[in-house]
Scaffold this motif. Structure first.
Motif, PDB file in Angstrom:
ATOM      1  N   HIS A   1      35.926  71.119  39.311  1.00  0.00           N
ATOM      2  CA  HIS A   1      37.216  70.463  39.500  1.00  0.00           C
ATOM      3  C   HIS A   1      38.315  71.349  38.921  1.00  0.00           C
ATOM      4  O   HIS A   1      38.183  71.854  37.798  1.00  0.00           O
ATOM      5  CB  HIS A   1      37.267  69.127  38.752  1.00  0.00           C
ATOM      6  CG  HIS A   1      36.385  68.066  39.336  1.00  0.00           C
ATOM      7  ND1 HIS A   1      36.872  67.059  40.139  1.00  0.00           N
ATOM      8  CD2 HIS A   1      35.047  67.835  39.214  1.00  0.00           C
ATOM      9  CE1 HIS A   1      35.878  66.261  40.488  1.00  0.00           C
ATOM     10  NE2 HIS A   1      34.760  66.710  39.948  1.00  0.00           N
ATOM     11  N   VAL A   2      39.400  71.507  39.675  1.00  0.00           N
ATOM     12  CA  VAL A   2      40.556  72.266  39.179  1.00  0.00           C
ATOM     13  C   VAL A   2      41.809  71.406  39.358  1.00  0.00           C
ATOM     14  O   VAL A   2      42.061  70.889  40.457  1.00  0.00           O
ATOM     15  CB  VAL A   2      40.721  73.614  39.900  1.00  0.00           C
ATOM     16  CG1 VAL A   2      41.902  74.383  39.315  1.00  0.00           C
ATOM     17  CG2 VAL A   2      39.441  74.440  39.800  1.00  0.00           C
ATOM     18  N   GLY A   3      42.574  71.243  38.291  1.00  0.00           N
ATOM     19  CA  GLY A   3      43.757  70.397  38.315  1.00  0.00           C
ATOM     20  C   GLY A   3      44.875  70.982  39.167  1.00  0.00           C
ATOM     21  O   GLY A   3      45.120  72.194  39.153  1.00  0.00           O
ATOM     22  N   VAL A   4      45.552  70.100  39.920  1.00  0.00           N
ATOM     23  CA  VAL A   4      46.688  70.483  40.757  1.00  0.00           C
ATOM     24  C   VAL A   4      47.813  69.484  40.504  1.00  0.00           C
ATOM     25  O   VAL A   4      47.557  68.297  40.311  1.00  0.00           O
ATOM     26  CB  VAL A   4      46.292  70.497  42.255  1.00  0.00           C
ATOM     27  CG1 VAL A   4      47.492  70.836  43.140  1.00  0.00           C
ATOM     28  CG2 VAL A   4      45.154  71.485  42.498  1.00  0.00           C
ATOM     29  N   ASP A   5      49.060  69.948  40.519  1.00  0.00           N
ATOM     30  CA  ASP A   5      50.174  69.121  40.030  1.00  0.00           C
ATOM     31  C   ASP A   5      51.002  68.444  41.119  1.00  0.00           C
ATOM     32  O   ASP A   5      52.067  67.904  40.846  1.00  0.00           O
ATOM     33  CB  ASP A   5      51.091  69.958  39.128  1.00  0.00           C
ATOM     34  CG  ASP A   5      51.786  71.102  39.877  1.00  0.00           C
ATOM     35  OD1 ASP A   5      51.551  71.260  41.100  1.00  0.00           O
ATOM     36  OD2 ASP A   5      52.551  71.843  39.238  1.00  0.00           O
ATOM     37  N   ASP A   6      50.521  68.452  42.373  1.00  0.00           N
ATOM     38  CA  ASP A   6      51.298  67.855  43.456  1.00  0.00           C
ATOM     39  C   ASP A   6      50.331  67.458  44.569  1.00  0.00           C
ATOM     40  O   ASP A   6      49.431  68.253  44.912  1.00  0.00           O
ATOM     41  CB  ASP A   6      52.326  68.865  43.982  1.00  0.00           C
ATOM     42  CG  ASP A   6      53.102  68.337  45.163  1.00  0.00           C
ATOM     43  OD1 ASP A   6      54.108  67.632  44.948  1.00  0.00           O
ATOM     44  OD2 ASP A   6      52.683  68.629  46.312  1.00  0.00           O
ATOM     45  N   PRO A   7      50.478  66.280  45.179  1.00  0.00           N
ATOM     46  CA  PRO A   7      49.513  65.843  46.196  1.00  0.00           C
ATOM     47  C   PRO A   7      49.523  66.699  47.463  1.00  0.00           C
ATOM     48  O   PRO A   7      48.454  67.001  48.008  1.00  0.00           O
ATOM     49  CB  PRO A   7      49.922  64.391  46.476  1.00  0.00           C
ATOM     50  CG  PRO A   7      51.334  64.269  45.996  1.00  0.00           C
ATOM     51  CD  PRO A   7      51.455  65.216  44.855  1.00  0.00           C
ATOM     52  N   ASP A   8      50.716  67.081  47.953  1.00  0.00           N
ATOM     53  CA  ASP A   8      50.749  67.939  49.131  1.00  0.00           C
ATOM     54  C   ASP A   8      50.139  69.309  48.836  1.00  0.00           C
ATOM     55  O   ASP A   8      49.484  69.919  49.690  1.00  0.00           O
ATOM     56  CB  ASP A   8      52.185  68.111  49.634  1.00  0.00           C
ATOM     57  CG  ASP A   8      52.714  66.868  50.333  1.00  0.00           C
ATOM     58  OD1 ASP A   8      51.900  66.124  50.928  1.00  0.00           O
ATOM     59  OD2 ASP A   8      53.928  66.623  50.285  1.00  0.00           O
ATOM     60  N   LYS A   9      50.361  69.780  47.625  1.00  0.00           N
ATOM     61  CA  LYS A   9      49.756  71.052  47.226  1.00  0.00           C
ATOM     62  C   LYS A   9      48.234  70.942  47.186  1.00  0.00           C
ATOM     63  O   LYS A   9      47.513  71.874  47.577  1.00  0.00           O
ATOM     64  CB  LYS A   9      50.305  71.485  45.868  1.00  0.00           C
ATOM     65  CG  LYS A   9      49.925  72.901  45.461  1.00  0.00           C
ATOM     66  CD  LYS A   9      50.377  73.228  44.051  1.00  0.00           C
ATOM     67  CE  LYS A   9      51.880  73.172  43.894  1.00  0.00           C
ATOM     68  NZ  LYS A   9      52.312  73.609  42.534  1.00  0.00           N
ATOM     69  N   ALA A  10      47.725  69.798  46.724  1.00  0.00           N
ATOM     70  CA  ALA A  10      46.276  69.594  46.681  1.00  0.00           C
ATOM     71  C   ALA A  10      45.674  69.655  48.081  1.00  0.00           C
ATOM     72  O   ALA A  10      44.572  70.197  48.274  1.00  0.00           O
ATOM     73  CB  ALA A  10      45.957  68.256  46.018  1.00  0.00           C
ATOM     74  N   ILE A  11      46.386  69.108  49.061  1.00  0.00           N
ATOM     75  CA  ILE A  11      45.916  69.190  50.439  1.00  0.00           C
ATOM     76  C   ILE A  11      45.926  70.636  50.923  1.00  0.00           C
ATOM     77  O   ILE A  11      44.982  71.108  51.581  1.00  0.00           O
ATOM     78  CB  ILE A  11      46.778  68.299  51.359  1.00  0.00           C
ATOM     79  CG1 ILE A  11      46.651  66.834  50.946  1.00  0.00           C
ATOM     80  CG2 ILE A  11      46.398  68.496  52.821  1.00  0.00           C
ATOM     81  CD1 ILE A  11      45.244  66.280  51.014  1.00  0.00           C
ATOM     82  N   HIS A  12      46.980  71.371  50.614  1.00  0.00           N
ATOM     83  CA  HIS A  12      47.083  72.788  50.984  1.00  0.00           C
ATOM     84  C   HIS A  12      45.911  73.566  50.383  1.00  0.00           C
ATOM     85  O   HIS A  12      45.285  74.387  51.073  1.00  0.00           O
ATOM     86  CB  HIS A  12      48.412  73.336  50.477  1.00  0.00           C
ATOM     87  CG  HIS A  12      48.691  74.756  50.866  1.00  0.00           C
ATOM     88  ND1 HIS A  12      49.350  75.099  52.025  1.00  0.00           N
ATOM     89  CD2 HIS A  12      48.406  75.927  50.241  1.00  0.00           C
ATOM     90  CE1 HIS A  12      49.465  76.416  52.101  1.00  0.00           C
ATOM     91  NE2 HIS A  12      48.897  76.940  51.024  1.00  0.00           N
TER      92      HIS A  12
END
Length: 379
Positions: free
Chosen positions: A139-150
């Motif tokens: 698991h790697v943390g991401v700070d934005d939902p659209d970015k997570a999809i990208h």
């Protein structure tokens, strides 16, 4: 859908599915409940991470807490491996880590007494019962939902390289399969696995998940078992493509590589760039080639149609991502990937041990010794 893509970015968590085996015969043992009971008595506050059940009673999962880099995650992971090894030893058991157990039979394994798992077996029947496999999830943390999809979309092209590096399951039910990763075709029988569809953005992901839930085919998004998926509850992108690794150094090397991949894709999103589009069937074909041949074959170097040696493709990717790993404080752990490229993945190492005496118990003895860090091994 509620989500926690709020940061901090690039935190890393590692989950390993481990075998519970008899310390003498190296056969799988249905012993998760007593092992969990003893583990809670030792570490009731889960100070070094979590120890959890999985689908079968002969499997346990260890999971680190979120860490800033792979050095920090590695300290937790080594402590967790030591803890479950010591707890298992009290009952004449030990642990092993590989993508499959070389000679175990799924018919001998009991399903863990958890409602989710019993319902899963009731829904999928044989498909779930024969899923005696062991994976590594990062698991790697991401700070934005659209970015997570990208990031999830962008990771799809890297899945075959990660599988080739991690392939560690050449034996199944007492036989050599000719596969570097037998785990892949076994798990392929499940619904909603493999290379996921691309999503346009977070809103598109929400709509598609809601459609599946409202149609009654699944309870929630955790029933998507794709090789990469956003994990809204944790605020992470979860990469599930890898076989479980025998040596902890290889686990950490793959985790460092994945963390650097996520950072590169996050920066790609932040700069306003768009991802290339790849035919799903070619992504899936590369995944198959990686499972069949591991590091010793070729992959299609998308978006071209040229076949490239898998080792060369992985080396090129490693070189490109090195500076990202330096920025994250995870560069030292990339030595684990370099070792895989230089000396072969776990599947190749298992085959070397087997070819000496054609003895799968000897293979399991080596797996156990390397998992626990007990002496010199082929792994």
């Amino acid at each position: 859908m509620e989500h926690h893509f709020t940061g901090p970015s690039y935190t890393i968590g590692i989950e390993e599915e481990l075998m519970i085996v008899d310390a003498d015969s190296y056969e799988l043992v249905n012993a998760i409940e007593p092992v969990l009971e003893d583990a809670r008595a030792v570490d009731s506050d889960h100070t070094v991470g979590d120890i959890k059940p999985e689908l079968m009673e002969s499997v346990l999962e260890i999971a680190t807490h979120p860490a800033a880099n792979t050095a920090e995650a590695g300290a937790q992971l080594r402590a967790l491996r030591r803890q479950v090894h010591d707890v298992a030893a009290r009952r004449g058991l030990t642990i092993g880590s590989a993508g499959t157990h070389p000679f175990a039979l799924w018919e001998d394994q009991r399903i863990a007494s958890r409602l989710r798992y019993r319902e899963l077996v009731n829904a999928l029947r044989f498909v779930a019962r024969q899923e005696l496999i062991f994976g590594l999830h990062v698991h790697v943390g991401v700070d934005d939902p659209d970015k997570a999809i990208h990031v999830s979309n962008g990771m799809r092209v890297h899945l075959p390289v990660l599988l080739a590096l991690s392939a560690n399951s050449p034996f199944w039910r007492g036989d050599g399969t000719g596969m570097a990763s037998t785990r892949l075709p076994i798990f392929r029988a499940f619904p909603r696995v493999g290379v996921p569809p691309p999503y346009r953005d977070w809103a598109d992901y929400e709509r598609q998940i809601e459609f599946m839930i409202s149609s009654g085919v699944m309870e929630d998004y955790t029933y998507l078992w794709y090789d990469v998926r956003p994990h809204p509850k944790l605020g992470t992108v979860e990469i599930r493509a890898c076989d479980a690794q025998t040596r902890v150094e290889h686990t950490l090397g793959l985790a460092a590589l994945i963390q650097a991949m996520v950072k590169e894709l996050c920066e790609h999103y932040d700069s306003g760039q768009h991802l290339g589009e790849f035919p799903w069937q070619m992504l899936d074909e590369n995944r198959w080639l990686a499972a069949r041949h591991g590091l010793d074959g070729n992959l299609v170097d998308l978006p071209s149609n040229q076949r490239v040696a898998t080792r060369d493709l992985a080396s090129r990717l490693l070189d490109r991502l090195h500076d990202h790993a330096v920025d994250l404080g995870s560069a030292d752990e990339l030595e684990g990937v370099r070792d895989l490229l230089a000396r072969g993945n776990g599947a190749a190492r298992q085959v070397v041990v087997y070819e000496a005496n054609h003895d799968l118990r000897e293979v399991m003895a080596e797996i156990v010794a390397a998992t626990t860090g007990d002496g010199e091994t082929e792994f």
